[in-house]
Motif scaffolding. Structure first.
Motif, PDB file in Angstrom:
ATOM      1  N   VAL A 189      -7.758  11.097   1.453  1.00  0.00           N
ATOM      2  CA  VAL A 189      -8.979  10.351   1.168  1.00  0.00           C
ATOM      3  C   VAL A 189      -8.689   8.856   1.080  1.00  0.00           C
ATOM      4  CG1 VAL A 189     -10.730   9.958  -0.614  1.00  0.00           C
ATOM      5  CG2 VAL A 189      -9.932  12.267  -0.150  1.00  0.00           C
ATOM      6  N   ARG A 190      -9.594   8.057   1.608  1.00  0.00           N
ATOM      7  CA  ARG A 190      -9.460   6.602   1.465  1.00  0.00           C
ATOM      8  C   ARG A 190     -10.140   6.178   0.159  1.00  0.00           C
ATOM      9  NH1 ARG A 190      -9.761   2.075   5.970  1.00  0.00           N
ATOM     10  NH2 ARG A 190      -8.777   0.537   4.639  1.00  0.00           N
ATOM     11  N   ALA A 191      -9.390   5.484  -0.680  1.00  0.00           N
ATOM     12  CA  ALA A 191      -9.934   5.067  -1.979  1.00  0.00           C
ATOM     13  C   ALA A 191     -10.599   3.701  -1.830  1.00  0.00           C
ATOM     14  CB  ALA A 191      -8.819   5.033  -3.022  1.00  0.00           C
ATOM     15  N   VAL A 192     -11.764   3.690  -1.219  1.00  0.00           N
ATOM     16  CA  VAL A 192     -12.438   2.434  -0.860  1.00  0.00           C
ATOM     17  C   VAL A 192     -12.747   1.587  -2.086  1.00  0.00           C
ATOM     18  CG1 VAL A 192     -14.414   1.451   0.359  1.00  0.00           C
ATOM     19  CG2 VAL A 192     -13.487   3.640   1.081  1.00  0.00           C
ATOM     20  N   ARG A 193     -13.260   2.250  -3.141  1.00  0.00           N
ATOM     21  CA  ARG A 193     -13.659   1.458  -4.313  1.00  0.00           C
ATOM     22  C   ARG A 193     -12.464   0.883  -5.057  1.00  0.00           C
ATOM     23  NH1 ARG A 193     -18.756   5.337  -5.299  1.00  0.00           N
ATOM     24  NH2 ARG A 193     -17.441   6.586  -3.928  1.00  0.00           N
ATOM     25  N   THR A 194     -11.332   1.600  -5.009  1.00  0.00           N
ATOM     26  CA  THR A 194     -10.119   1.036  -5.618  1.00  0.00           C
ATOM     27  C   THR A 194      -9.644  -0.160  -4.798  1.00  0.00           C
ATOM     28  OG1 THR A 194      -9.574   3.268  -6.333  1.00  0.00           O
ATOM     29  CG2 THR A 194      -7.830   1.626  -6.505  1.00  0.00           C
ATOM     30  N   GLU A 195      -9.725  -0.017  -3.473  1.00  0.00           N
ATOM     31  CA  GLU A 195      -9.329  -1.137  -2.602  1.00  0.00           C
ATOM     32  C   GLU A 195     -10.126  -2.391  -2.958  1.00  0.00           C
ATOM     33  OE1 GLU A 195     -10.025   0.216   1.372  1.00  0.00           O
ATOM     34  OE2 GLU A 195      -8.319   1.609   1.383  1.00  0.00           O
ATOM     35  N   GLU A 196     -11.442  -2.206  -3.156  1.00  0.00           N
ATOM     36  CA  GLU A 196     -12.302  -3.358  -3.490  1.00  0.00           C
ATOM     37  C   GLU A 196     -11.939  -3.942  -4.852  1.00  0.00           C
ATOM     38  OE1 GLU A 196     -16.224  -1.730  -3.172  1.00  0.00           O
ATOM     39  OE2 GLU A 196     -16.103  -1.656  -0.972  1.00  0.00           O
ATOM     40  N   ARG A 197     -11.730  -3.050  -5.841  1.00  0.00           N
ATOM     41  CA  ARG A 197     -11.425  -3.522  -7.198  1.00  0.00           C
ATOM     42  C   ARG A 197     -10.111  -4.294  -7.282  1.00  0.00           C
ATOM     43  NH1 ARG A 197     -12.742  -2.157 -12.420  1.00  0.00           N
ATOM     44  NH2 ARG A 197     -11.167  -3.704 -12.890  1.00  0.00           N
ATOM     45  N   LEU A 198      -9.173  -3.954  -6.355  1.00  0.00           N
ATOM     46  CA  LEU A 198      -7.854  -4.586  -6.439  1.00  0.00           C
ATOM     47  C   LEU A 198      -7.839  -5.991  -5.870  1.00  0.00           C
ATOM     48  CD1 LEU A 198      -5.428  -1.653  -5.627  1.00  0.00           C
ATOM     49  CD2 LEU A 198      -5.690  -2.838  -7.790  1.00  0.00           C
ATOM     50  N   ARG A 199      -8.872  -6.363  -5.139  1.00  0.00           N
ATOM     51  CA  ARG A 199      -8.901  -7.698  -4.527  1.00  0.00           C
ATOM     52  C   ARG A 199      -8.878  -8.772  -5.610  1.00  0.00           C
ATOM     53  NH1 ARG A 199     -13.344  -6.842  -0.510  1.00  0.00           N
ATOM     54  NH2 ARG A 199     -12.134  -5.154   0.408  1.00  0.00           N
ATOM     55  N   GLY A 200      -7.925  -9.708  -5.482  1.00  0.00           N
ATOM     56  CA  GLY A 200      -7.835 -10.801  -6.453  1.00  0.00           C
ATOM     57  C   GLY A 200      -7.022 -10.468  -7.684  1.00  0.00           C
ATOM     58  N   ILE A 201      -6.457  -9.262  -7.729  1.00  0.00           N
ATOM     59  CA  ILE A 201      -5.695  -8.866  -8.926  1.00  0.00           C
ATOM     60  C   ILE A 201      -4.234  -9.294  -8.825  1.00  0.00           C
ATOM     61  CG2 ILE A 201      -4.659  -6.751  -9.897  1.00  0.00           C
ATOM     62  CD1 ILE A 201      -7.275  -5.774 -10.522  1.00  0.00           C
ATOM     63  N   LEU A 202      -3.664  -9.635  -9.966  1.00  0.00           N
ATOM     64  CA  LEU A 202      -2.243  -9.923 -10.060  1.00  0.00           C
ATOM     65  C   LEU A 202      -1.564  -8.637 -10.550  1.00  0.00           C
ATOM     66  CD1 LEU A 202       0.061 -12.132 -10.151  1.00  0.00           C
ATOM     67  CD2 LEU A 202      -0.511 -12.347 -12.578  1.00  0.00           C
ATOM     68  N   PRO A 203      -0.822  -7.928  -9.680  1.00  0.00           N
ATOM     69  CA  PRO A 203      -0.307  -6.606 -10.065  1.00  0.00           C
ATOM     70  C   PRO A 203       0.661  -6.636 -11.239  1.00  0.00           C
ATOM     71  CG  PRO A 203      -0.305  -6.828  -7.701  1.00  0.00           C
ATOM     72  CD  PRO A 203      -0.599  -8.184  -8.251  1.00  0.00           C
ATOM     73  N   SER A 204       1.319  -7.773 -11.474  1.00  0.00           N
ATOM     74  CA  SER A 204       2.240  -7.776 -12.615  1.00  0.00           C
ATOM     75  C   SER A 204       1.472  -7.820 -13.943  1.00  0.00           C
ATOM     76  CB  SER A 204       3.223  -8.939 -12.500  1.00  0.00           C
ATOM     77  OG  SER A 204       2.531 -10.113 -12.169  1.00  0.00           O
ATOM     78  N   ASP A 205       0.172  -8.058 -13.891  1.00  0.00           N
ATOM     79  CA  ASP A 205      -0.673  -7.875 -15.075  1.00  0.00           C
ATOM     80  C   ASP A 205      -0.981  -6.371 -15.149  1.00  0.00           C
ATOM     81  OD1 ASP A 205      -2.657  -7.651 -16.948  1.00  0.00           O
ATOM     82  OD2 ASP A 205      -3.878  -9.306 -16.168  1.00  0.00           O
ATOM     83  N   THR A 206      -0.108  -5.639 -15.855  1.00  0.00           N
ATOM     84  CA  THR A 206      -0.151  -4.172 -15.781  1.00  0.00           C
ATOM     85  C   THR A 206      -1.452  -3.595 -16.322  1.00  0.00           C
ATOM     86  OG1 THR A 206       1.153  -4.156 -17.799  1.00  0.00           O
ATOM     87  CG2 THR A 206       2.334  -3.738 -15.750  1.00  0.00           C
TER      88      THR A 206
ATOM     89  N   ALA B 133     -11.679   9.908  -4.762  1.00  0.00           N
ATOM     90  CA  ALA B 133     -10.770  11.046  -4.633  1.00  0.00           C
ATOM     91  C   ALA B 133     -11.196  12.165  -5.573  1.00  0.00           C
ATOM     92  CB  ALA B 133      -9.353  10.593  -4.942  1.00  0.00           C
ATOM     93  N   LYS B 134     -11.555  13.312  -4.983  1.00  0.00           N
ATOM     94  CA  LYS B 134     -11.995  14.455  -5.801  1.00  0.00           C
ATOM     95  C   LYS B 134     -11.002  15.602  -5.613  1.00  0.00           C
ATOM     96  CE  LYS B 134     -16.156  12.428  -6.264  1.00  0.00           C
ATOM     97  NZ  LYS B 134     -16.403  11.637  -7.467  1.00  0.00           N
TER      98      LYS B 134
END
Lengths: 290, 160
Positions: free
Chosen positions: A224-241, A256-257
């Motif tokens: 499954v493609r996690a489209v909404r997670t992809e959108e939410r991650l835009r602009g995020i700093l991953p080291s901010d856990t 994802a179901k």
């Protein structure tokens, strides 16, 4: 119990001959690539209509090339060859190597092929998930038709091949400032995934500017493609856990179901997928930054 | 019905009649009679069926016999005067790398594929080569030591 009783082995000498055999026998012909999936499929009755096995070992479809800004992998390239190739240690391609490394027995990887893994189209295999996140394109012979690997896989044991067609190669476009990562969780070293997740990110000025995220295991008929997670991650700093965890925890279940089966409940699968996704995003990001 | 293929096993040529669905494991054991290669899980997990095909370890239960036609197959019975195989056997005997012995042919063939590419593997490399082989008796340590011993024997042979 066995209903796998093909009567003929065809060994085409050229791709024209291959297309001819596949056209003539239609659904009753099946290409044998590595052959490692045959037992599992046949004992479930999934190969009972196969009368002609097609041996493609003479067709030279095992290669890895770099051409016109693309990495091109022949359909019959073994997972061991991919794993060993230094090309796949590049950050943007690393997910494919991770997926090969996550399959443990060398005896399987020495023969199992990339094309075989795609065409088998089982939702808990590892290679498809990695290829989807890398936005791989498949080339289908003999007419060299191209399409996204994600669209090529239609559903459970079902790919977009018409009679006479075969998967020829898979290509991945080179990407700047991009890193990828694949993670999986399974119960034993030789078992299929409870859940797996492959992530590719593009980083701009230290932040994620786009992400491609796929989850597999048992999340429906295909990964499954996690489209909404992809959108939410835009602009995020991953080291901010905390921000990373929140983004994934609040969105992944929207696309994802997971199923419940004898190995894991739906809730458990979802929890595992979220953890894998978080780790994969972080690792993909770190691979671009280092 | 059936097809005729040539299998090159341990440097001997065997002409055999097979059915397209028969596995290499079945043909080696039941049609050619080389029963050193075992049949275990048949799903690619236990490794007791491992043979070496064109220098690489493969599960003979997961390969159809026709796929191995014309390739160079090595089983635990081995070819005559194979120094590497003799060294591995000696290593397993000296270090006690087996108990019930059912998995041993598979371990020996995985070790063969490893040592022919990498004559002096580290403990980690040995473990990686054996991920696809299960042993329920030994706890693996003695198997690792057996391969290390075999590695010593072959490097000793080279010095002489």
């Amino acid at each position: 119990m066995y209903s796998f009783r093909p009567s003929v082995v065809a060994k085409p000498e050229s791709e024209e001959e291959l297309a001819e055999v596949l056209r003539k026998h239609g659904r009753n012909a099946r290409i044998v690539a590595g052959g490692t999936g045959i037992y599992e499929l046949s004992r479930r009755g999934l190969l009972s209509d196969v009368d002609v096995l097609v041996d493609i070992s003479k067709l030279q479809l095992s290669y890895i090339k770099e051409e016109g800004g693309k990495i091109i992998i022949g359909a019959a390239t073994s997972l061991e060859t991919i794993q060993r190739s230094s090309i796949f240690s590049r950050p943007y391609l690393s997910a494919l190597r991770d997926a090969c490394l996550s399959i443990q027995p060398l005896q399987v990887k020495n023969v199992a092929t990339l094309g075989g893994a795609l065409c088998t189209a089982l939702p808990f295999l590892d290679m498809p998930v990695a290829l989807f996140s890398l936005e791989a394109i498949v080339t289908i012979g003999p007419d060299m038709r191209e399409m996204k690997a994600y669209e090529f896989v239609k559903g459970f044991f079902d790919v977009d091949l018409k009679d006479g067609e075969y998967l020829r190669e898979v290509s991945i476009s080179m990407k700047e400032k991009s890193g990828s990562s694949f993670m999986k969780f399974s119960l034993t070293s030789d078992d299929w995934a409870i859940a797996n997740c492959s992530v590719s990110v593009v980083v701009d000025e230290g932040l994620i500017s786009s992400a491609s995220i796929f989850v597999g295991g048992a999340f429906g008929e295909k990964p499954v493609r996690a489209v909404r997670t992809e959108e939410r991650l835009r602009g995020i700093l991953p080291s901010d856990t905390d921000a990373l965890k929140n983004a994934i925890d609040s969105t992944l279940h929207l696309d994802a179901k997971p199923e419940t089966d004898v190995k894991a409940s739906s809730e458990y699968r979802m929890d595992v997928a979220k953890v894998l996704c978080r780790r994969a995003v972080f690792q993909a990001y770190r691979r671009v930054m280092t | 019905m059936g097809i005729k293929i040539i299998l090159n096993i341990n440097s001997k040529r065997y002409s055999v009649d097979i059915e397209p669905w028969e596995t290499l494991n079945h043909v080696i054991r039941e049609k050619i009679g080389l029963t050193g290669t075992k049949k275990g899980c048949e799903t690619g997990g236990c490794g007791s069926c491992t043979v070496v095909v064109d220098g690489k370890a493969v599960y003979s239960c997961m390969m159809l016999a026709f796929q191995a036609s014309g390739k160079d197959i090595l089983t635990v019975e081995g070819r005559d005067n194979d120094v590497l195989l003799a060294a591995i056997r000696k290593g397993f005997m000296e270090m006690g790398g087996l108990q019930c012995g059912y998995c041993t042919p598979g371990f020996i063939m995985s070790a063969y594929a490893l040592l022919s590419m990498n004559p002096k593997p580290s403990r980690e490399e040995i473990k990686e080569a054996f991920v696809g082989n299960l042993c329920r008796c030994t706890g693996y340590v003695k198997i690792f030591e057996s391969v290390e011993r075999a590695s010593q024997i072959i490097s000793g042979d080279k010095r002489e």
